[in-house]
Design a protein around this motif. Structure first.
Motif, short mmCIF file in Angstrom:
data_model
loop_
_atom_site.label_atom_id
_atom_site.label_comp_id
_atom_site.label_asym_id
_atom_site.label_seq_id
_atom_site.Cartn_x
_atom_site.Cartn_y
_atom_site.Cartn_z
N VAL A 247 -7.98 24.20 -68.32
CA VAL A 247 -8.55 23.07 -69.55
C VAL A 247 -7.05 22.29 -70.17
O VAL A 247 -5.86 22.88 -70.02
CB VAL A 247 -9.02 24.49 -70.85
N THR A 248 -7.56 21.60 -71.25
CA THR A 248 -6.63 20.67 -71.42
C THR A 248 -5.92 20.86 -73.10
O THR A 248 -7.00 21.05 -73.82
CB THR A 248 -6.54 19.21 -71.21
N MET A 288 4.81 31.49 -67.69
CA MET A 288 4.61 31.68 -67.32
C MET A 288 4.85 33.69 -67.88
O MET A 288 4.50 34.79 -67.55
CB MET A 288 6.99 32.32 -66.43
N GLU A 289 5.00 34.17 -69.11
CA GLU A 289 4.64 35.53 -70.53
C GLU A 289 2.90 35.43 -70.12
O GLU A 289 2.39 36.45 -69.66
CB GLU A 289 4.88 34.75 -71.18
N ALA A 290 1.73 33.85 -69.76
CA ALA A 290 1.16 34.51 -69.85
C ALA A 290 -0.27 34.54 -68.43
O ALA A 290 -0.64 35.41 -68.47
CB ALA A 290 0.06 32.83 -70.08
N SER A 291 0.82 34.06 -67.92
CA SER A 291 0.34 34.70 -66.11
C SER A 291 1.08 35.82 -65.95
O SER A 291 -0.15 36.95 -65.23
CB SER A 291 1.66 33.73 -65.43
N ARG A 292 1.63 37.20 -66.28
CA ARG A 292 2.08 37.76 -65.98
C ARG A 292 0.99 39.31 -66.97
O ARG A 292 1.00 39.66 -66.56
CB ARG A 292 3.58 38.42 -66.60
N SER A 293 0.95 38.22 -68.25
CA SER A 293 -0.15 39.64 -69.06
C SER A 293 -1.20 39.12 -68.44
O SER A 293 -2.05 40.20 -68.46
CB SER A 293 -0.50 38.30 -70.02
N ASN A 294 -1.75 38.03 -67.88
CA ASN A 294 -2.76 38.42 -66.74
C ASN A 294 -3.24 38.97 -65.53
O ASN A 294 -4.42 39.33 -65.42
CB ASN A 294 -3.87 36.98 -67.29
N LEU A 295 -2.18 39.21 -65.03
CA LEU A 295 -1.86 39.70 -63.38
C LEU A 295 -1.55 40.59 -63.89
O LEU A 295 -1.70 42.00 -62.36
CB LEU A 295 -0.94 38.97 -63.12
N VAL A 433 -0.91 19.38 -71.91
CA VAL A 433 -0.97 20.69 -71.15
C VAL A 433 -2.55 20.97 -70.76
O VAL A 433 -3.38 21.14 -71.07
CB VAL A 433 0.13 21.83 -71.61
N SER A 434 -2.33 21.61 -69.28
CA SER A 434 -3.27 22.08 -68.70
C SER A 434 -3.15 23.23 -67.55
O SER A 434 -2.12 23.45 -66.55
CB SER A 434 -4.05 20.51 -67.60
N PHE A 435 -4.06 24.16 -68.22
CA PHE A 435 -4.06 25.43 -66.94
C PHE A 435 -5.32 26.18 -67.49
O PHE A 435 -6.41 25.53 -67.88
CB PHE A 435 -3.17 26.26 -68.11
N LYS A 436 -5.35 26.99 -66.10
CA LYS A 436 -6.42 28.19 -66.30
C LYS A 436 -7.12 28.85 -67.52
O LYS A 436 -6.08 29.13 -68.60
CB LYS A 436 -6.15 28.84 -65.13
N GLU A 437 -8.23 28.95 -67.43
CA GLU A 437 -8.72 28.85 -69.27
C GLU A 437 -8.42 30.03 -69.63
O GLU A 437 -7.73 31.43 -70.51
CB GLU A 437 -10.29 30.10 -68.76
N LYS A 438 -7.53 31.54 -68.53
CA LYS A 438 -7.12 32.91 -68.67
C LYS A 438 -6.18 32.14 -69.78
O LYS A 438 -5.13 33.51 -70.66
CB LYS A 438 -7.48 33.41 -67.86
N ALA A 441 -6.09 30.81 -72.80
CA ALA A 441 -6.46 31.64 -73.91
C ALA A 441 -5.15 32.69 -74.27
O ALA A 441 -4.81 32.71 -75.52
CB ALA A 441 -7.37 32.30 -73.50
N VAL A 442 -4.29 32.35 -73.95
CA VAL A 442 -2.84 33.51 -73.90
C VAL A 442 -2.06 32.52 -74.66
O VAL A 442 -1.46 32.68 -75.77
CB VAL A 442 -2.08 33.93 -72.64
#
Length: 460
Positions: A247-248, A288-295, A433-438, A441-442
């Protein structure tokens, strides 16, 4: 009133509120005079060889300042204004193509070397009518709406004999105008597109070619000739994963918040951080914080920052693509404060300048891009890419009815991609910005980010 009738009324009201873009006319605009014989073939440079093969989009919005938010007084007035402005755009575009003659050509390949056949085939010009005032788009917009105002979806420009440049003039019922531009990334980067837009606007004001910004074609390929090799562009290794929905979003940092962000990130190492450095660091940190939160754990992360090589190589007027890649890595063990990220960015950028300030060869460029392509393709690390279109002069484009009230990029369909562009005052910044939906969301609820940026605010 029964449920069926209520549903019909709801659907009808929603349809009436939607923006409709109706194509009125399509034509091809050719240069107003023929390209000189010795310029009919323009080789792509080795920089161009490594660029992605898709259309780069841009939108410029021009409200009708005399009748903003109101319909033109009469139908005749409306048609007269559209006819006059459309004619001016087409005439000045034709004259500008004399200087930017490769844009009116076609790409061809011989022995795995790409060139432009500057045959004056022309560029596409589409005229449309939009069934709402321009304020409706400026007040509430999203990528799907904005994409309707562009002449071309992002797709290959080499696989077919397609146009290298396409323009769409969208006339709103209030008299406002949105100019959509799509240009092949194989022949132009953001700097080149900005130079072309400013040149086109200057020509529409009645200036002659001597008044146009300096633009040199052909020289890049002589300085950095194409290599006889099979090239996979960076997009083949960048995070363009069709299996993951992305999503953008648009975040806007106004001038005062940029000042606050600079103040927070200032250090003895970097006493004067730039807009690009502080915004890049903040978005990268949030990602990076969003990635850590989801993983549930921290993955190593790397950032690829597109660099305009013209200043580094001291060739400020060269057209085409002249982009290098600054590569920054953060491991699991290292901290990620804003100050430390800005310091890392500055250090790596300075190292990049020192490395290439004495010039580069074709072999150097090939090695540079091949190394980064391989790094981008790694699966055990999160990759993020940032490109800045700031200071390219898009807001200077006055075609005769004032400067644009808003210039934007609808977005690129690349996972973990960030594009930065000026706000109208030249001091703030928009981040597309364009990131994965999950991850998004963060990110879009990150309190630190929202302390400095607004999520998709209205333009007016």
């Amino acid at each position: 009133m029964n449920f069926f009738i209520k549903k019909l009324i709801y659907v009808w009201s929603k349809m009436c509120s939607e923006m409709f873009v109706e194509v009125i006319n399509k034509e091809t605009i050719t240069p107003s005079s023929s390209t000189l014989h010795h310029l009919t073939t323009s080789s792509l440079s080795v920089f161009d060889q490594f660029m992605q093969d898709f259309y780069v989009p841009l939108l410029l919005f021009y409200p009708n300042n005399s009748t903003t938010d109101h319909k033109i007084n009469t139908v005749d007035d409306h048609h007269s204004m559209i006819s006059e402005r459309s004619k001016l755009l087409k005439t000045s575009l034709s004259e500008t193509l004399i200087r930017f003659y490769p844009f009116a050509g076609r790409i061809f390949s011989h022995n795995n070397i790409f060139s432009i056949c500057c045959n004056d085939n022309g560029v596409s010009f589409i005229q449309t009518r939009v069934n709402c005032p321009i304020s409706k788009v400026l007040e509430k917009h999203h990528p799907q709406t904005l994409n309707q105002l562009l002449p071309k979806d992002i797709e290959s420009t080499i696989e077919s004999t397609g146009y290298l440049l396409l323009v769409q003039a969208n006339f709103f019922e209030c008299g406002g105008l949105a100019i959509g531009v799509s240009i092949s990334h194989k022949i132009a980067d953001g700097f080149t597109l900005g130079t072309f837009i400013r040149s086109w606007a200057t020509m529409s004001l009645g200036s002659n070619i001597a008044a146009l910004p300096a633009a040199e074609f052909g020289i890049p390929a002589s300085l950095y000739p194409p290599q006889d090799l099979v090239v996979n562009s960076l997009s083949t290794s960048m995070n363009h994963d069709n299996n993951e929905a992305c999503v953008t979003r648009r975040f806007v940092f106004d001038a005062s918040n940029i000042v606050r962000l600079k103040s927070k990130t200032t250090s003895a190492t970097v006493p004067n951080p730039t807009r690009v450095e502080v915004v890049s660091a903040l978005i990268w940190k949030c990602a990076m914080e969003a990635s850590r939160s989801n993983l549930g754990f921290t993955r190593p992360a790397q950032l690829f920052l597109a660099a305009n090589m013209r200043k580094v190589l001291e060739h400020p007027t060269l057209m085409g693509n002249l982009i290098g890649v600054v590569h920054i890595v953060k491991t699991r063990e290292s901290g990620a404060t804003l100050q430390s990220l800005v310091a890392t960015l500055r250090e790596t950028i300075e190292e990049f300048k020192v490395k290439y300030c004495n010039g580069v060869s074709g072999d150097d460029i090939c090695q540079h891009f091949n190394e980064h392509r391989d790094l981008m393709g790694k699966d055990d690390i999160n990759s993020y890419a940032i490109t800045s279109w700031c200071r390219f002069g898009f807001y200077e484009a006055n075609f005769g009815w004032g400067k644009p009230s808003w210039v934007t990029i609808p977005g690129m369909p690349f996972k973990n991609g960030i594009v930065l562009i000026d706000t109208k005052d030249g001091e703030g910044m928009e981040a597309i910005v364009s990131f994965k939906e999950k991850d998004m969301a963060v990110i879009e609820t990150n309190k630190e980010l929202l302390a400095y940026a607004s999520l998709n605010p209205t333009v007016i």
